[in-house]
Design an enzyme around this catalytic site. Structure first.
Site, PDB file in Angstrom:
ATOM      1  N   CYS A 151     -17.544 -24.134  16.832  1.00  0.00           N
ATOM      2  CA  CYS A 151     -16.976 -25.082  15.872  1.00  0.00           C
ATOM      3  C   CYS A 151     -16.003 -26.049  16.532  1.00  0.00           C
ATOM      4  O   CYS A 151     -15.835 -27.167  16.067  1.00  0.00           O
ATOM      5  CB  CYS A 151     -16.279 -24.314  14.750  1.00  0.00           C
ATOM      6  SG  CYS A 151     -17.410 -23.353  13.745  1.00  0.00           S
ATOM      7  N   ALA A 152     -15.338 -25.618  17.607  1.00  0.00           N
ATOM      8  CA  ALA A 152     -14.421 -26.512  18.300  1.00  0.00           C
ATOM      9  C   ALA A 152     -15.057 -27.045  19.580  1.00  0.00           C
ATOM     10  O   ALA A 152     -14.379 -27.514  20.477  1.00  0.00           O
ATOM     11  CB  ALA A 152     -13.116 -25.778  18.632  1.00  0.00           C
TER      12      ALA A 152
END
Length: 289
Positions: free
Chosen positions: A113-114
Site C-alpha cells: 500500500c505504501a
C-alpha cells in the site's frame, strides 16, 4: 527466555495527529490521522532505500528489511545500528564488507500500500527451502484473532494502517503496524533477529493481503504458517505451494480458507463454540485495505 510482548502504542504522540475538517453534514470534525515520514536505510556506507513509514521502531525496520532482501545473512555480524531522528536515517553496520551492488541494480516495485520495493531476484533463497512441519491447531486461530482484534492499536485510532503479529501458540509476542504491510513484517524480522527468536514454531498473522512479497518474506524468515484477514493473490498462492507454506486467508468470524500447506492443520475447533464476529471488528478485514 521470557520476553515481554511488544505491542502497539496508540498514545504515542509521534505517530498520529489531530486534523480538523467537516463531516457529511458540514459540521466541524476532528479526527486522528496517522503520520507518514521517510526513513533512509544505509548498509555501512551504501545507501539502500528510502521507505515511507510511521516512524516507530526504525532500527527493527532497517535490520528486518536488509535481512528480508537478502542483503544481510543471518550469519553476518551486525556491530551497530545507528538512528538519527533529525536526519531520518538508519545505518546498519557490519563487521565484514558487504556487496549489494548487484541487488541495487534490479528493483521491483511491489503491491504494498505504501509502494514496497524488492531488490534482486525475488525468488532468491527459496530454492531448496524447507519450512518446518510444525502442526498448527485451528483452535488457536480464533483465539489469536480475538486477541489481535481487541488489542489497542493505531488502526483502531486512525485507520489507514496495517498490522502484523508474531504468535506462538496462544501468545502474541510482537504486534507491529505501519502504512505498508511489508514494513510491519520487516519490523517483526528485525525484532526476531535482535532477540534471537526462533521461527520454527511461530505463526505470522496479518491484516493485509497475501501477496507474493508477504509470502516470500514469511518463508525466508522461516515461519511455516501465515494467516490473514484479507484475501490472496494467485502468485502468492503459487509461491506458498512451492515452498510448502501454510497459507490461510479470509480469516473472519468462524470462516477461513487454506490454499497451501494443509498438512500442518489440526482441526480441533468446535465451530459451534466460536462467536460471530462483532460488527465493529469487520472493517479490519476489508479487501480494499
Amino acid at each position: 527466555m521470557m520476553i515481554d510482548p511488544l505491542l502497539p502504542d496508540p498514545q504515542d504522540p509521534r505517530l498520529s495527529r489531530a486534523v480538523e475538517g467537516v463531516d457529511e453534514h458540514g459540521q466541524s470534525k476532528s479526527i486522528s490521522v496517522i503520520e507518514e515520514r521517510p526513513l533512509t536505510i544505509y548498509l555501512n556506507s551504501q545507501e539502500i532505500v528510502t521507505a515511507m513509514t510511521i516512524g516507530d521502531h526504525p532500527k527493527y525496520l532497517a535490520l528486518g528489511f536488509l535481512l528480508n532482501q537478502g542483503m544481510l545473512k543471518e550469519t553476518d555480524q551486525v556491530t551497530g545500528i545507528d538512528y538519527d531522528e533529525e536526519l531520518e536515517v538508519v545505518v546498519v553496520r557490519t563487521s565484514g564488507v558487504t556487496n549489494v551492488e548487484d541487488k541495487l541494480e534490479k528493483k521491483t516495485r511491489t503491491s504494498g500500500c505504501a509502494v514496497g520495493t524488492v531488490f534482486g531476484d525475488m525468488m532468491a533463497g527459496l530454492d531448496g527451502l524447507q519450512l518446518p512441519d510444525t502442526p498448527v491447531h485451528t483452535s488457536t486461530f480464533y483465539d489469536l484473532s480475538y486477541q489481535i482484534n481487541h488489542t489497542p492499536s493505531l488502526y483502531m485510532e486512525t485507520g489507514a494502517i496495517h498490522g502484523t503479529a508474531l504468535c506462538q501458540g496462544l501468545q502474541v509476542l510482537a504486534y507491529m503496524e505501519d502504512v505498508g504491510r511489508h514494513n510491519a513484517v520487516d519490523k517483526i524480522a528485525g525484532w526476531m533477529h535482535l532477540n534471537n527468536i526462533p521461527a520454527a514454531d511461530k505463526v505470522l498473522y496479518t491484516t493485509g493481503r497475501l501477496t507474493s512479497e508477504m509470502v516470500i518474506k514469511t518463508s525466508l524468515m522461516g515461519i511455516p504458517t501465515l494467516i490473514s484477514r484479507s484475501g490472496f493473490t494467485a502468485w502468492g498462492v503459487d509461491i506458498a505451494r512451492q515452498v510448502g507454506l501454510t497459507l490461510i486467508g479470509r480469516m473472519r468470524g468462524k470462516k477461513f480458507t487454506c490454499l497451501s500447506g494443509q498438512h500442518r492443520l489440526v482441526f480441533d475447533q468446535d465451530l459451534s463454540q466460536v462467536p460471530d464476529e462483532e460488527k465493529k471488528m469487520r472493517r479490519k478485514g476489508a479487501e480494499h485495505e
